[in-house]
Design an enzyme around this catalytic site. Structure first.
Site, PDB file in Angstrom:
ATOM      1  CG  ASP A  98      -2.609   0.898  -1.992  1.00 48.73           C
ATOM      2  OD1 ASP A  98      -2.245   1.613  -2.927  1.00 48.73           O
ATOM      3  OD2 ASP A  98      -2.864   1.320  -0.856  1.00 48.73           O
TER       4      ASP A  98
ATOM      5  CD  GLU B 110      -3.297   4.713  -2.627  1.00 51.29           C
ATOM      6  OE1 GLU B 110      -2.355   4.069  -2.139  1.00 51.29           O
ATOM      7  OE2 GLU B 110      -3.612   5.846  -2.222  1.00 51.29           O
TER       8      GLU B 110
ATOM      9  CD  GLU C  21       1.472  -0.275   0.931  1.00 52.87           C
ATOM     10  OE1 GLU C  21       2.333   0.600   1.105  1.00 52.87           O
ATOM     11  OE2 GLU C  21       0.508  -0.443   1.694  1.00 52.87           O
TER      12      GLU C  21
END
Length: 281
Positions: free
Chosen positions: A99, A97, A101
């Site tokens: 990311d 993953e 955010e």
């Protein structure tokens, strides 16, 4: 002259059709019961959050390496408690993953950009930043460059983080699992703003994040094969791209002035010693 005048409208209409189909071609809104919408013939995608639900979308394709650009305009005003997540992720219990955010905040207080990299199901590699602009006033480009040697997170072309392939010293690197692109807008007021001290103000709902100008220069993975054949890899400059001297200087500038958390300096969190990649040179 008349022939040129005739050609221009055709070219313009072609360009508009090509870009207008953008989100329809590349994404599906997957949850939110109508709170996620594609507008302007697919040129704009919006996600909304209210007290009952957030919303999200995912890419139709899976990718194994690429340069992914998306323009976002984040939730304006009092966005405390909300999180806009934009990430790549593979399937399974040992997933990879990458990311981005965006943690909301009270009006006038800065957003926090939270980044992380998971490999084989293990993350704990958080770096957090403030931005040098207001990300709610206009669209800004958030990019992930992912190739076999490194992952680079960038904002408006300025690198903010590099995660290198250090498999040579035993650090797993995402390179074997194809990933989809996901994005969601959701309520995380149990942790997002000042560790959960500040809750979402539902009187300000619905909250809206907007997306435009998605672009993927990427290897699409389908039926066990990559769209990037080994014989034509020279066409994909990003597959071997690295930070040049100027980009390295800009990365240092961001990390010196805007980084607010780095797992690689958090000795309290890792009393047995910092992760291997933190001490590699």
């Amino acid at each position: 002259m008349s022939s040129v005048g005739f050609l221009v409208p055709i070219l313009v209409s072609f360009v508009l059709v090509a870009s207008a189909a953008n989100f329809y071609q590349n994404f599906d809104v997957t949850w939110g019961d109508g709170r996620g919408k594609m507008l302007n013939n697919g040129q704009l995608l919006i996600l909304t959050l209210d007290k009952f639900s957030g919303s999200g979308f995912q890419s139709k394709n899976e990718y194994l390496f690429g340069k992914i650009d998306t323009q976002l305009k984040l939730v304006p005003g009092n966005s405390a408690g909300t999180v806009t997540a934009y990430y790549l992720r593979s399937q399974g219990s040992t997933w990879d993953e990458i990311d981005f955010e965006f943690l909301g905040n009270l009006s006038g207080e800065p957003y926090i950009v939270h980044t992380n990299v998971f490999s084989q199901g293990k993350g704990d590699r958080e770096q957090q930043f403030y931005l040098w602009f207001d990300p709610t006033k206009d669209f800004h480009t958030y990019s992930v460059l992912w190739n076999p040697q490194r992952i680079i997170f960038s904002v408006d072309g300025t690198p903010i983080r590099e995660f290198k392939n250090l498999e040579s010293i035993g650090v797993p690197f995402p390179k074997n699992q194809p990933m989809r692109i996901y994005s969601s807008l959701w309520n995380a007021d149990d942790w997002a703003t000042r560790g959960g001290l500040i809750k979402t103000d539902w009187s300000k709902a619905p909250f809206t994040a907007s997306y435009s100008n998605f672009k993927a220069d990427a290897c699409v993975w389908s039926s066990g094969k990559s769209s990037c054949s080994s014989s034509s890899r020279s066409r994909y400059a990003w597959l071997s791209q690295e930070l040049d001297t100027t980009s390295q200087q800009r990365l240092k500038w961001v990390q010196k002035n805007y980084m607010i958390y780095n797992y690689c300096t958090d000795t309290k969190r890792f009393p047995q010693g910092l992760p291997k990649e933190c001490t590699a040179h």
